[in-house]
Write a protein that holds these residues in place. Structure first.
Motif, mmCIF file in Angstrom:
data_model
loop_
_atom_site.group_PDB
_atom_site.id
_atom_site.type_symbol
_atom_site.label_atom_id
_atom_site.label_comp_id
_atom_site.label_asym_id
_atom_site.label_seq_id
_atom_site.Cartn_x
_atom_site.Cartn_y
_atom_site.Cartn_z
ATOM 1 N N ILE A 117 0.835 -1.202 0.000
ATOM 2 C CA ILE A 117 0.000 0.000 0.000
ATOM 3 C C ILE A 117 0.870 1.254 0.000
ATOM 4 C CG2 ILE A 117 -1.689 1.356 1.310
ATOM 5 C CD1 ILE A 117 -2.873 -1.363 2.239
ATOM 6 N N GLU A 118 1.904 1.282 0.826
ATOM 7 C CA GLU A 118 2.797 2.437 0.875
ATOM 8 C C GLU A 118 3.468 2.674 -0.476
ATOM 9 O OE1 GLU A 118 3.321 4.795 3.211
ATOM 10 O OE2 GLU A 118 1.705 3.858 4.354
ATOM 11 N N HIS A 119 3.883 1.586 -1.124
ATOM 12 C CA HIS A 119 4.513 1.685 -2.448
ATOM 13 C C HIS A 119 3.530 2.286 -3.461
ATOM 14 C CE1 HIS A 119 7.193 0.624 -5.738
ATOM 15 N NE2 HIS A 119 6.199 -0.011 -6.343
ATOM 16 N N ILE A 120 2.309 1.802 -3.465
ATOM 17 C CA ILE A 120 1.286 2.308 -4.387
ATOM 18 C C ILE A 120 0.941 3.763 -4.067
ATOM 19 C CG2 ILE A 120 -1.150 2.076 -5.054
ATOM 20 C CD1 ILE A 120 -0.698 -1.005 -4.726
ATOM 21 N N ASN A 121 0.779 4.081 -2.776
ATOM 22 C CA ASN A 121 0.446 5.449 -2.379
ATOM 23 C C ASN A 121 1.547 6.453 -2.741
ATOM 24 O OD1 ASN A 121 -2.124 5.023 -1.378
ATOM 25 N ND2 ASN A 121 -1.478 4.869 0.755
ATOM 26 N N ALA A 122 2.789 5.990 -2.820
ATOM 27 C CA ALA A 122 3.916 6.870 -3.130
ATOM 28 C C ALA A 122 4.013 7.191 -4.623
ATOM 29 C CB ALA A 122 5.224 6.234 -2.651
ATOM 30 N N MET A 123 3.301 6.442 -5.454
ATOM 31 C CA MET A 123 3.400 6.626 -6.908
ATOM 32 C C MET A 123 2.522 7.774 -7.398
ATOM 33 S SD MET A 123 3.299 2.809 -8.466
ATOM 34 C CE MET A 123 4.357 1.524 -7.860
ATOM 35 N N GLU A 124 3.037 8.430 -8.426
ATOM 36 C CA GLU A 124 2.271 9.446 -9.128
ATOM 37 C C GLU A 124 1.409 8.755 -10.190
ATOM 38 O OE1 GLU A 124 2.160 12.635 -8.261
ATOM 39 O OE2 GLU A 124 3.602 12.195 -6.666
ATOM 40 N N LYS A 125 0.507 9.512 -10.794
ATOM 41 C CA LYS A 125 -0.451 8.972 -11.766
ATOM 42 C C LYS A 125 0.234 8.194 -12.890
ATOM 43 C CE LYS A 125 -4.385 10.461 -14.521
ATOM 44 N NZ LYS A 125 -5.239 11.583 -14.912
#
Length: 185
Positions: A117-125
């Motif tokens: 989740i942290e990895h996904i939340n850190a990504m831009e569009k």
């Protein structure tokens, strides 16, 4: 004694459209989608927003169904069979729709899910789009049969980061809560 009127007032003021606590089986989840679809059809929500919302709801409910861990020991936790108990809430405020889910997960899965989740939340569009494409093209499939696309799709469709919480139940189990918001404007 429970004050049902007070509970009703709370649910109405928070505009909770549907809430559920219980077994996460196919029939129940399918019924919930039918109820939500009918509620959305009765609103003036634009069809594009309705489609995004419905897709997020499907992902959330599929996660509840597919990620109920059959390996979790069937300990009774406050009268609930841990491996099949789930919560779901769908609410609407003037600014956004909110979807909350919760289910028990084994302790050994907490760190992996938190990191994901942290990895996904850190990504831009654009990073999310590329990551999604990479998973699809490489055929990365998890033990549960998915490629982890559900969480990515929720962030992409909602345009918001995932909010989450892990609450320790005992040494073997945590209760995982996930919240997704989709802006109405």
């Amino acid at each position: 004694m429970v004050n049902v009127h007070h509970l009703f007032s709370q649910m109405t003021s928070n505009e909770i459209l549907l809430s559920y606590k219980g077994d996460a089986n196919k029939e129940v989840l399918s019924s919930m989608l039918d109820i939500i679809e009918a509620k959305l059809d009765a609103t003036n929500v634009p069809s594009k927003l309705k489609k995004k919302l419905y897709n997020i709801l499907v992902e959330c409910l599929q996660n509840l169904y597919h990620h109920i861990d059959e390996g979790v020991e069937k300990d009774s936790i406050q009268g609930i069979i841990a491996n099949s108990a789930a919560i779901f809430m769908f609410a609407k405020s003037p600014e956004f729709f909110k979807i909350c889910t919760g289910n028990y997960i084994p302790t050994e899965d907490v760190e992996r899910l938190k990191n994901r989740i942290e990895h996904i939340n850190a990504m831009e569009k654009d990073e999310l789009k590329a990551h999604h494409k990479q998973i699809v093209n490489n055929g990365e499939i998890s033990i549960k049969g998915g490629g982890g696309l559900g969480l990515i799709d929720m962030v992409r469709k909602s345009g918001n980061k995932l909010a989450y919480c892990f609450q320790k139940v005992n040494k073997n189990m945590y209760f995982f809560t996930l919240e997704i918001k989709l802006s109405i404007q």
